[in-house]
Design a protein around this motif. Structure first.
Motif, PDB file in Angstrom:
ATOM      1  N   THR A 176      -2.522  -0.052  -4.162  1.00 44.84           N
ATOM      2  CA  THR A 176      -3.933   0.301  -4.309  1.00 44.84           C
ATOM      3  C   THR A 176      -4.294   1.645  -3.679  1.00 44.84           C
ATOM      4  N   HIS A 177      -3.459   2.114  -2.753  1.00 45.62           N
ATOM      5  CA  HIS A 177      -3.795   3.398  -2.125  1.00 45.62           C
ATOM      6  C   HIS A 177      -3.491   4.599  -3.001  1.00 45.62           C
ATOM      7  N   GLN A 178      -3.048   4.363  -4.261  1.00 50.15           N
ATOM      8  CA  GLN A 178      -2.987   5.491  -5.191  1.00 50.15           C
ATOM      9  C   GLN A 178      -4.362   5.758  -5.787  1.00 50.15           C
ATOM     10  N   LYS A 181      -9.239   6.185  -2.557  1.00 51.17           N
ATOM     11  CA  LYS A 181      -9.116   7.368  -1.717  1.00 51.17           C
ATOM     12  C   LYS A 181     -10.519   7.873  -1.388  1.00 51.17           C
ATOM     13  N   THR A 182     -11.112   7.274  -0.388  1.00 48.85           N
ATOM     14  CA  THR A 182     -12.467   7.665  -0.021  1.00 48.85           C
ATOM     15  C   THR A 182     -12.451   9.043   0.627  1.00 48.85           C
ATOM     16  N   ASP A 183     -13.378   9.862   0.202  1.00 52.98           N
ATOM     17  CA  ASP A 183     -13.521  11.197   0.770  1.00 52.98           C
ATOM     18  C   ASP A 183     -14.427  11.067   1.994  1.00 52.98           C
ATOM     19  N   VAL A 184     -13.814  10.614   3.080  1.00 55.97           N
ATOM     20  CA  VAL A 184     -14.579  10.209   4.264  1.00 55.97           C
ATOM     21  C   VAL A 184     -15.488  11.343   4.762  1.00 55.97           C
ATOM     22  N   LYS A 185     -14.997  12.583   4.689  1.00 56.46           N
ATOM     23  CA  LYS A 185     -15.780  13.726   5.175  1.00 56.46           C
ATOM     24  C   LYS A 185     -17.117  13.850   4.460  1.00 56.46           C
ATOM     25  N   PHE A 350     -15.066  -2.380  -6.101  1.00 62.30           N
ATOM     26  CA  PHE A 350     -13.645  -2.734  -6.208  1.00 62.30           C
ATOM     27  C   PHE A 350     -12.923  -2.344  -4.920  1.00 62.30           C
ATOM     28  N   ASN A 351     -13.252  -1.182  -4.398  1.00 61.29           N
ATOM     29  CA  ASN A 351     -12.666  -0.733  -3.138  1.00 61.29           C
ATOM     30  C   ASN A 351     -12.995  -1.720  -2.006  1.00 61.29           C
ATOM     31  N   HIS A 352     -14.253  -2.056  -1.871  1.00 65.16           N
ATOM     32  CA  HIS A 352     -14.626  -2.991  -0.792  1.00 65.16           C
ATOM     33  C   HIS A 352     -13.934  -4.338  -0.967  1.00 65.16           C
ATOM     34  N   HIS A 355     -10.314  -4.823   0.395  1.00 62.61           N
ATOM     35  CA  HIS A 355      -9.974  -4.726   1.821  1.00 62.61           C
ATOM     36  C   HIS A 355      -9.374  -6.056   2.283  1.00 62.61           C
ATOM     37  N   TRP A 356      -8.083  -6.201   2.008  1.00 62.98           N
ATOM     38  CA  TRP A 356      -7.407  -7.467   2.266  1.00 62.98           C
ATOM     39  C   TRP A 356      -6.691  -7.469   3.615  1.00 62.98           C
ATOM     40  N   HIS A 357      -7.353  -6.940   4.621  1.00 62.37           N
ATOM     41  CA  HIS A 357      -6.697  -6.843   5.928  1.00 62.37           C
ATOM     42  C   HIS A 357      -6.274  -8.168   6.546  1.00 62.37           C
ATOM     43  N   LEU A 359      -4.603 -10.316   5.231  1.00 65.59           N
ATOM     44  CA  LEU A 359      -3.248 -10.608   4.758  1.00 65.59           C
ATOM     45  C   LEU A 359      -2.168 -10.062   5.684  1.00 65.59           C
ATOM     46  N   MET A 360      -2.557  -9.170   6.599  1.00 62.12           N
ATOM     47  CA  MET A 360      -1.563  -8.608   7.524  1.00 62.12           C
ATOM     48  C   MET A 360      -1.331  -9.560   8.690  1.00 62.12           C
ATOM     49  N   PRO A 361      -0.077  -9.931   8.912  1.00 65.49           N
ATOM     50  CA  PRO A 361       0.211 -10.760  10.094  1.00 65.49           C
ATOM     51  C   PRO A 361       0.041  -9.957  11.384  1.00 65.49           C
ATOM     52  N   PRO A 410      -5.964  -7.303  15.286  1.00 70.56           N
ATOM     53  CA  PRO A 410      -6.530  -6.348  16.240  1.00 70.56           C
ATOM     54  C   PRO A 410      -6.755  -4.940  15.675  1.00 70.56           C
ATOM     55  N   LEU A 411      -5.760  -4.397  14.957  1.00 74.22           N
ATOM     56  CA  LEU A 411      -5.879  -3.007  14.536  1.00 74.22           C
ATOM     57  C   LEU A 411      -6.799  -2.810  13.340  1.00 74.22           C
ATOM     58  N   THR A 412      -7.210  -3.886  12.725  1.00 74.14           N
ATOM     59  CA  THR A 412      -8.050  -3.723  11.537  1.00 74.14           C
ATOM     60  C   THR A 412      -9.530  -4.018  11.825  1.00 74.14           C
ATOM     61  N   ILE A 413      -9.836  -4.336  13.060  1.00 76.32           N
ATOM     62  CA  ILE A 413     -11.240  -4.565  13.433  1.00 76.32           C
ATOM     63  C   ILE A 413     -12.101  -3.311  13.218  1.00 76.32           C
ATOM     64  N   PRO A 414     -11.618  -2.124  13.634  1.00 77.83           N
ATOM     65  CA  PRO A 414     -12.421  -0.928  13.358  1.00 77.83           C
ATOM     66  C   PRO A 414     -12.624  -0.696  11.861  1.00 77.83           C
ATOM     67  N   VAL A 415     -11.638  -1.102  11.051  1.00 77.55           N
ATOM     68  CA  VAL A 415     -11.752  -0.883   9.608  1.00 77.55           C
ATOM     69  C   VAL A 415     -12.870  -1.749   9.024  1.00 77.55           C
ATOM     70  N   VAL A 416     -12.897  -3.025   9.400  1.00 77.23           N
ATOM     71  CA  VAL A 416     -13.939  -3.894   8.837  1.00 77.23           C
ATOM     72  C   VAL A 416     -15.316  -3.510   9.391  1.00 77.23           C
TER      73      VAL A 416
HETATM   74 MN1  MNH Z   1      -6.198  -0.771   5.137  1.00 75.89          MN
HETATM   75  C1  MNH Z   1      -8.543   1.625   4.540  1.00 75.89           C
HETATM   76  C2  MNH Z   1      -5.828   0.484   8.344  1.00 75.89           C
HETATM   77  C3  MNH Z   1      -3.672  -2.939   5.740  1.00 75.89           C
HETATM   78  C4  MNH Z   1      -6.618  -2.027   2.023  1.00 75.89           C
HETATM   79  N1  MNH Z   1      -7.034   0.754   6.238  1.00 75.89           N
HETATM   80  C5  MNH Z   1      -7.998   1.624   5.794  1.00 75.89           C
HETATM   81  C6  MNH Z   1      -8.323   2.546   6.840  1.00 75.89           C
HETATM   82  C7  MNH Z   1      -7.553   2.213   7.926  1.00 75.89           C
HETATM   83  C8  MNH Z   1      -6.744   1.107   7.536  1.00 75.89           C
HETATM   84  C9  MNH Z   1      -7.551   2.880   9.282  1.00 75.89           C
HETATM   85  C10 MNH Z   1      -9.366   3.645   6.772  1.00 75.89           C
HETATM   86  C11 MNH Z   1     -10.683   3.048   7.127  1.00 75.89           C
HETATM   87  C12 MNH Z   1     -11.772   4.051   7.343  1.00 75.89           C
HETATM   88  O1  MNH Z   1     -11.506   5.243   7.365  1.00 75.89           O
HETATM   89  O2  MNH Z   1     -12.906   3.589   7.474  1.00 75.89           O
HETATM   90  N2  MNH Z   1      -4.972  -1.134   6.742  1.00 75.89           N
HETATM   91  C13 MNH Z   1      -4.978  -0.527   7.975  1.00 75.89           C
HETATM   92  C14 MNH Z   1      -3.972  -1.130   8.828  1.00 75.89           C
HETATM   93  C15 MNH Z   1      -3.361  -2.095   8.086  1.00 75.89           C
HETATM   94  C16 MNH Z   1      -3.989  -2.093   6.771  1.00 75.89           C
HETATM   95  C17 MNH Z   1      -3.704  -0.722  10.271  1.00 75.89           C
HETATM   96  C18 MNH Z   1      -2.274  -3.027   8.439  1.00 75.89           C
HETATM   97  C19 MNH Z   1      -2.065  -3.493   9.589  1.00 75.89           C
HETATM   98  N3  MNH Z   1      -5.290  -2.209   4.075  1.00 75.89           N
HETATM   99  C20 MNH Z   1      -4.274  -3.018   4.500  1.00 75.89           C
HETATM  100  C21 MNH Z   1      -3.928  -3.936   3.463  1.00 75.89           C
HETATM  101  C22 MNH Z   1      -4.746  -3.696   2.419  1.00 75.89           C
HETATM  102  C23 MNH Z   1      -5.619  -2.606   2.804  1.00 75.89           C
HETATM  103  C24 MNH Z   1      -2.843  -4.995   3.523  1.00 75.89           C
HETATM  104  C25 MNH Z   1      -4.721  -4.454   1.144  1.00 75.89           C
HETATM  105  C26 MNH Z   1      -4.816  -3.985  -0.029  1.00 75.89           C
HETATM  106  N4  MNH Z   1      -7.400  -0.308   3.559  1.00 75.89           N
HETATM  107  C27 MNH Z   1      -7.391  -0.953   2.353  1.00 75.89           C
HETATM  108  C28 MNH Z   1      -8.318  -0.298   1.472  1.00 75.89           C
HETATM  109  C29 MNH Z   1      -8.864   0.769   2.197  1.00 75.89           C
HETATM  110  C30 MNH Z   1      -8.263   0.731   3.525  1.00 75.89           C
HETATM  111  C31 MNH Z   1      -8.632  -0.692   0.045  1.00 75.89           C
HETATM  112  C32 MNH Z   1      -9.867   1.811   1.729  1.00 75.89           C
HETATM  113  C33 MNH Z   1      -9.116   3.085   1.404  1.00 75.89           C
HETATM  114  C34 MNH Z   1     -10.017   4.178   1.002  1.00 75.89           C
HETATM  115  O3  MNH Z   1     -11.126   3.909   0.563  1.00 75.89           O
HETATM  116  O4  MNH Z   1      -9.623   5.351   1.119  1.00 75.89           O
END
Ligand code: MNH
Length: 553
Positions: A176-178, A181-185, A350-352, A355-357, A359-361, A410-416
């Motif tokens: 999905t990261h292809q 790609k949010t343009d955070v800036k 779709f992006n929101h 966010h399947w964080h 799923l990460m153990p 723990p590491l995905t709390i800031p993301v949510v």
């Molecule tokens: Mn993940 C964005 C960390 C696993 C789907 N992820 C981000 C961002 C971080 C991040 C940091 C950027 C958030 C921000 O700038 O606000 N993600 C992680 C970490 C793990 C992770 C540390 C594993 C541990 N992420 C996953 C998994 C998925 C996922 C598994 C499942 C599909 N994450 C996303 C998506 C975004 C994102 C979707 C949004 C990307 C974007 O919009 O650019």
């Protein structure tokens, strides 16, 4: 201001337009409904609705009756007929061309022409409404940090109940990261991707990046040999922009098409396997076409890799997720002659939703060594240490986390936390509005949504009204369907976005989908016989690791 559209009064997809200082009008054009609020179906629609099974019924059918599906799967025309239905029913849910962006609560031309925006399925909540969610809920949204702490933080690791493996979690993130790609800036309404499956995560975001990753010989991408195995090159040998923490030593700064894929060994592993696959395909194409130059081998190899990606996503990845007894197919020709738009846009919803964080153990066992997530982050070299075989084998045996409440590591709390803030900034409509948009019944109570009294009570205290629940909170708090990885909303919303995104790819269109596009029958066959297992087994020397989206018993 005229706030009469704040209660989303128009039903069944009717469009609310304010009129005068306090009136509104519902535009029911082509909804098959009429009446002031588009509430009455036409006679034909009434019959159709009566005949149409609900999403839950269809899901039940597809996940039960093994004997029926055994027959369907083995009779070609039945199998094709079902798949055609899946393609059309799912993609018909997606408005194409797109209608909205996050900047206007009404249709604009920018929605279509300015591709730096994410599209929007539902327009933002209008300004000046009585509450942030429209007319429901409290005057102020509940505090984000408190919501995260109360409903999202993982206390104890909850394993995915269907046996999903960590190989799956990383596939989801990598694939999905292809296109996410949010343009955070510039802000969460903007993106810098290509709005679909474009394999930029393998080849680089533009021509310049591609040039840095290519060898310009025989179509191949740069690699380096480490302990006899091929891996991505170092940044110093392929100077693309990568994200690594300051102080990361040169020999750990790998160059990959997606700049964030140094983040996790699982992403690095997928980057490695696709790199090897591209170069393997180039060898095959060169044998078939000894006269072709580097450029043609490269471009054709890329088309084959894209085809393989879609094949594997549908037949391995979505197949696993769905737990359908029906075997899904990647067969673009089933859509030829149907009404179907070969264009796609990525929406913010779709992006929101992806966010399947959870799923990460929280930790990983690789061949007997336990790594915490912290020891994984920005340590792609873990893969080198164990080798691809052992790393893939271990991820196939490692349980993913359960999708749901109390399971953000723990590491995905800031993301949510960020995501919830963005959802509010983007003025996403209430969860129930999205349920209705995707033909699901709105939840009437918190208990109906969560299937859990205690959780329901806590959520009700925060939101006050079921119609004021915000999008991502609803997705994560919703009860799982019987024998499923997700609740109904993820599947019924994600399914359409996903099918549309995969099948609207140009390679699926009639002018592309033929052997000559892919170097002849040789290339076309590689796509049509691709599988997750072959992807790994064709590119790992020696015996094949366990390659599975489901852990063994
Ligand atoms: Mn993940 C964005 C960390 C696993 C789907 N992820 C981000 C961002 C971080 C991040 C940091 C950027 C958030 C921000 O700038 O606000 N993600 C992680 C970490 C793990 C992770 C540390 C594993 C541990 N992420 C996953 C998994 C998925 C996922 C598994 C499942 C599909 N994450 C996303 C998506 C975004 C994102 C979707 C949004 C990307 C974007 O919009 O650019």
């Amino acid at each position: 201001a005229n706030t009469s559209c704040c209660s989303y009064p128009c039903e069944n997809g009717g469009v609310c337009m304010t009129t005068g200082m306090e009136g509104f009008q519902c535009d029911c054009t082509s909804t098959d409904f009429y009446g002031t609020l588009c509430e009455t179906p036409t006679f034909l629609k009434r019959v159709k609705l009566w005949l149409k099974p609900s999403p839950d019924t269809t899901h039940y059918l597809l996940t039960h009756y093994n004997w029926l599906w055994d027959t369907v799967n083995s009779v070609n025309f039945l199998r094709n007929a079902v798949m055609k239905k899946v393609y059309t029913l799912r993609s018909d849910m997606i408005d194409s061309p797109v209608t909205y962006t996050s900047e206007h609560s009404y249709i604009t031309l920018d929605a279509n022409f300015n591709t730096t925006y994410y599209a929007r399925t539902l327009p933002p909540v209008p300004y000046n409404c009585p509450t942030p969610m429209g007319v429901w809920g409290k005057k102020e949204m509940p505090d984000v940090d408190r919501i995260v702490k109360k409903f999202f933080v993982r206390k104890k690791f909850l394993p995915e109940p269907m046996g999903t493996s960590a190989l799956f979690s990383f596939f989801a993130q990598h694939f999905t990261h292809q296109f996410f790609k949010t343009d955070v800036k510039n802000g969460p309404q903007y993106q810098w991707g290509g709005h679909g499956v474009d394999v930029t995560h393998v080849y680089g975001k533009d021509k310049d990046a591609e040039a840095k990753l290519r060898t310009f010989k025989d179509g191949k991408l740069k690699t380096q040999l480490i302990q006899g195995e091929e891996y991505p090159p170092l940044e110093k040998d392929a100077p693309v922009d990568m994200v690594y923490p300051p102080g990361t030593p040169e020999e750990r700064r790998f160059a990959i098409g997606q700049k964030v894929f140094g983040l996790l060994p699982g992403l690095f592993m997928y980057a490695t396997i696709w790199l090897r696959e591209h170069n393997r395909v180039c060898d095959i194409l060169k044998t078939e076409h000894p006269d072709w130059d580097d450029e043609r081998l490269y471009q054709t190899g890329k088309l084959v890799i894209l085809g393989e990606t879609i094949k594997i996503v549908i037949e391995d990845y979505v197949q696993h997720l769905s737990h359908y007894n029906y075997q899904l197919l990647f067969r673009p020709e089933l859509l030829f002659g149907e009404q179907f738009q070969y264009q796609n846009r990525i929406t913010v919803e779709f992006n929101h939703l992806y966010h399947w964080h959870p799923l990460m153990p929280s930790e990983f066992n690789v061949s007997g060594t336990t790594y915490s997530l912290r020891e994984f982050v920005y340590h792609p070299e873990v893969v080198l240490k164990h080798g691809m075989h052992d790393f893939v084998d271990s991820l196939s045996r490692q349980r993913a986390g359960a999708f749901g409440p109390f399971n953000h590591g723990p590491l995905t709390i800031p993301v949510v936390t960020d995501l919830l803030k963005q959802g509010r900034q983007l003025r996403l409509q209430p969860y129930n509005q999205y349920r209705k948009k995707f033909n699901l019944p709105a939840f009437k109570t918190f208990e109906e949504m969560t299937g859990n009294k205690e959780l329901a009570k806590a959520l009700e205290e925060e939101y006050g009204d079921i119609n004021a629940v915000e999008f991502y909170v609803g997705l994560i708090m919703e009860k799982r369907r019987y024998r499923s990885v997700f609740g109904s909303s993820i599947v019924e919303m994600g399914g359409p976005y996903s099918v549309k995104g995969l099948m609207a790819n140009p390679i699926c269109s009639p002018k592309y989908w033929k052997p000559s596009t892919f170097g002849g029958d040789v290339g076309f066959d590689i796509i049509n016989t691709a599988s997750l297992k072959k992807l790994f087994c064709n590119n790992i020397k020696g015996d094949c690791p366990l390659v599975s989206f489901e852990v063994p018993d």
